[in-house]
Design an enzyme around this catalytic site. Structure first.
Site, PDB file in Angstrom:
ATOM      1  N   LYS A  52       0.892 -26.551 -21.581  1.00 58.73           N
ATOM      2  CA  LYS A  52      -0.007 -27.013 -20.505  1.00 58.73           C
ATOM      3  C   LYS A  52      -0.682 -28.319 -20.887  1.00 58.73           C
ATOM      4  O   LYS A  52      -0.792 -29.247 -20.074  1.00 58.73           O
ATOM      5  CB  LYS A  52      -1.045 -25.925 -20.185  1.00 58.73           C
ATOM      6  N   GLN A  96      -6.669 -18.625 -20.402  1.00 55.94           N
ATOM      7  CA  GLN A  96      -5.326 -18.077 -20.589  1.00 55.94           C
ATOM      8  C   GLN A  96      -5.405 -16.560 -20.787  1.00 55.94           C
ATOM      9  O   GLN A  96      -6.180 -16.067 -21.607  1.00 55.94           O
ATOM     10  CB  GLN A  96      -4.661 -18.759 -21.804  1.00 55.94           C
ATOM     11  N   ASP A 119      -5.903 -21.520 -11.323  1.00 52.68           N
ATOM     12  CA  ASP A 119      -4.900 -20.451 -11.365  1.00 52.68           C
ATOM     13  C   ASP A 119      -4.749 -19.777  -9.998  1.00 52.68           C
ATOM     14  O   ASP A 119      -3.740 -19.128  -9.731  1.00 52.68           O
ATOM     15  CB  ASP A 119      -5.318 -19.368 -12.372  1.00 52.68           C
TER      16      ASP A 119
HETATM   17  N1  L34 Z   1      -4.766 -17.745 -16.865  1.00 48.06           N
HETATM   18  N2  L34 Z   1      -2.873 -16.886 -17.891  1.00 48.06           N
HETATM   19  C1  L34 Z   1      -3.426 -17.699 -16.972  1.00 48.06           C
HETATM   20  N3  L34 Z   1      -2.683 -18.468 -16.146  1.00 48.06           N
HETATM   21  C2  L34 Z   1      -1.331 -18.449 -16.231  1.00 48.06           C
HETATM   22  O1  L34 Z   1      -0.591 -19.174 -15.378  1.00 48.06           O
HETATM   23  C3  L34 Z   1      -0.723 -17.641 -17.189  1.00 48.06           C
HETATM   24  N4  L34 Z   1       0.646 -17.623 -17.382  1.00 48.06           N
HETATM   25  C4  L34 Z   1       1.284 -16.359 -17.764  1.00 48.06           C
HETATM   26  C5  L34 Z   1       0.511 -15.786 -18.952  1.00 48.06           C
HETATM   27  N5  L34 Z   1      -0.927 -15.966 -18.859  1.00 48.06           N
HETATM   28  C6  L34 Z   1      -1.521 -16.835 -18.004  1.00 48.06           C
HETATM   29  C7  L34 Z   1       1.310 -18.648 -17.948  1.00 48.06           C
HETATM   30  O2  L34 Z   1       0.830 -19.754 -18.104  1.00 48.06           O
HETATM   31  C8  L34 Z   1       2.668 -16.827 -18.131  1.00 48.06           C
HETATM   32  N6  L34 Z   1       2.561 -18.265 -18.305  1.00 48.06           N
HETATM   33  C9  L34 Z   1       3.565 -19.099 -18.835  1.00 48.06           C
HETATM   34  C10 L34 Z   1       3.441 -20.469 -18.891  1.00 48.06           C
HETATM   35  C11 L34 Z   1       4.429 -21.270 -19.419  1.00 48.06           C
HETATM   36  C12 L34 Z   1       5.566 -20.722 -19.926  1.00 48.06           C
HETATM   37  C13 L34 Z   1       5.706 -19.356 -19.860  1.00 48.06           C
HETATM   38  C14 L34 Z   1       4.710 -18.556 -19.342  1.00 48.06           C
HETATM   39  C15 L34 Z   1       6.605 -21.598 -20.529  1.00 48.06           C
HETATM   40  O3  L34 Z   1       6.326 -22.714 -20.875  1.00 48.06           O
HETATM   41  N7  L34 Z   1       7.829 -21.097 -20.689  1.00 48.06           N
HETATM   42  C16 L34 Z   1       8.938 -21.804 -21.275  1.00 48.06           C
HETATM   43  C17 L34 Z   1       9.287 -21.273 -22.651  1.00 48.06           C
HETATM   44  C18 L34 Z   1       8.147 -21.223 -23.583  1.00 48.06           C
HETATM   45  C19 L34 Z   1       8.521 -20.616 -24.920  1.00 48.06           C
HETATM   46  O4  L34 Z   1       9.347 -21.203 -25.613  1.00 48.06           O
HETATM   47  O5  L34 Z   1       7.963 -19.556 -25.246  1.00 48.06           O
HETATM   48  C20 L34 Z   1      10.147 -21.578 -20.385  1.00 48.06           C
HETATM   49  O6  L34 Z   1      11.038 -22.423 -20.401  1.00 48.06           O
HETATM   50  O7  L34 Z   1      10.203 -20.546 -19.716  1.00 48.06           O
END
Ligand code: L34
Length: 284
Positions: A52, A96, A119
């Site tokens: 982020k 988060q 969010d």
């Molecule tokens: N307050 N909490 C709050 N807001 C959110 O919107 C979230 N979420 C979920 C968990 N808790 C939260 C996220 O940000 C899930 N989430 C989230 C954000 C980004 C990624 C995955 C989940 C992400 O960047 N995923 C990458 C891989 C990351 C890795 O290597 O672990 C992807 O390509 O899917």
């Protein structure tokens, strides 16, 4: 032949659009600012928060990180949120999730001013989503919509089956699809004969949080399969809720994990931060 929905490509595109808007705001002397609170202890949260912050840089948004120790008291966290609510230089606030068990998640969500709730988790913003009158979008569900739009996948009249009913994904996902004239079915862990629903789906959105939960026999030929799940396997690898290798052979479009919905969640967060900044400055 299936087509991979490339969340990295679409998120880059969305972030470019956000950057253009940030530049315009900066010309008016306004620098959008996102405050990110993380209670340390969850390694996955650390990765997501870092992603982020990186996205903020790409978009020209100022980011502030508040990393609190895992044993931080609820009072202290709520006091920080109160301080950020009252700081006019901060446009967006997010804490988060998950927070540790000794902290009441609902109190945290309720504490964030709806105007800064990027969010879209507050009761006010959730209500607005169901009324179809909102400017802050729920990040993950709107990320799914942006993916469908980018690939020109029309949802009107389609049978959309959302598997999962969380406040963060399943419920707002249903609202956004319904608003776009889809026929929406929300299934969950208590659903009887889940496959009878998913087999009838033109579009499946999987958000259950169990690796490989959606198997090929549950999917009809030509379905669009959106995988919101992010499950960390014991070998450290990431897996979605969909058995990707088998399901892709039946799908027309399918999202990968990683590189599907995750990056889109973050791209929509950037959009929301701009939206909140504009609202706070009475800019249309
Ligand atoms: N307050 N909490 C709050 N807001 C959110 O919107 C979230 N979420 C979920 C968990 N808790 C939260 C996220 O940000 C899930 N989430 C989230 C954000 C980004 C990624 C995955 C989940 C992400 O960047 N995923 C990458 C891989 C990351 C890795 O290597 O672990 C992807 O390509 O899917």
């Amino acid at each position: 032949m299936y087509k991979i929905i490339d969340g990295k490509e679409v998120s880059s595109y969305v972030k470019q659009q956000v950057k253009l808007q940030t530049d315009i705001l900066k010309q008016q002397g306004i620098t959008p600012c996102l405050a990110v609170i993380i209670v340390e202890g969850d390694p996955a949260s650390r990765v997501y928060v870092n992603n982020k912050k990186r996205a903020c840089e790409v978009c020209g948004i100022k980011s502030l990180e508040y990393a609190l120790a895992g044993d931080v008291g609820e009072e202290e966290l709520l006091a920080l949120i109160d301080k950020l609510n009252n700081d006019s230089s901060v446009n967006g606030i997010l804490c988060q999730l998950p927070v540790p068990k000794h902290i009441d998640e609902k109190k945290v969500i309720d504490a964030i001013s709806p105007a800064k709730d990027v969010d879209g988790f507050s009761a006010e913003n959730v209500g607005k989503i169901w009324l179809g009158d909102y400017s802050i979008s729920p990040c993950t569900p709107m990320g799914v919509i942006e993916l469908l739009d980018y690939y020109k996948i029309d949802v009107q009249g389609k049978n959309c089956v959302v598997v999962g009913r969380s406040n963060i994904v399943g419920k707002p996902m249903a609202a956004l699809l319904l608003e776009r004239n889809a026929t929406v079915t929300v299934c969950h862990s208590k659903t009887k004969d889940l496959a009878s629903f998913t087999k009838n789906a033109d579009i499946i959105v999987a958000a259950v949080g169990r690796a490989g939960f959606i198997t090929a026999d549950m999917v009809s030929e030509g379905a669009v399969v959106i995988d919101v799940g992010i499950n960390r396997l014991s070998d450290g690898k990431l897996a979605g809720d969909v058995d990707f290798e088998a399901v892709k052979e039946k799908a027309s479009y399918i999202t990968p994990v990683p590189g599907g919905c995750g990056p889109m969640t973050i791209a929509v967060l950037m959009k929301n931060t701009i939206e909140a900044t504009k609202m706070q400055n009475n800019i249309k």
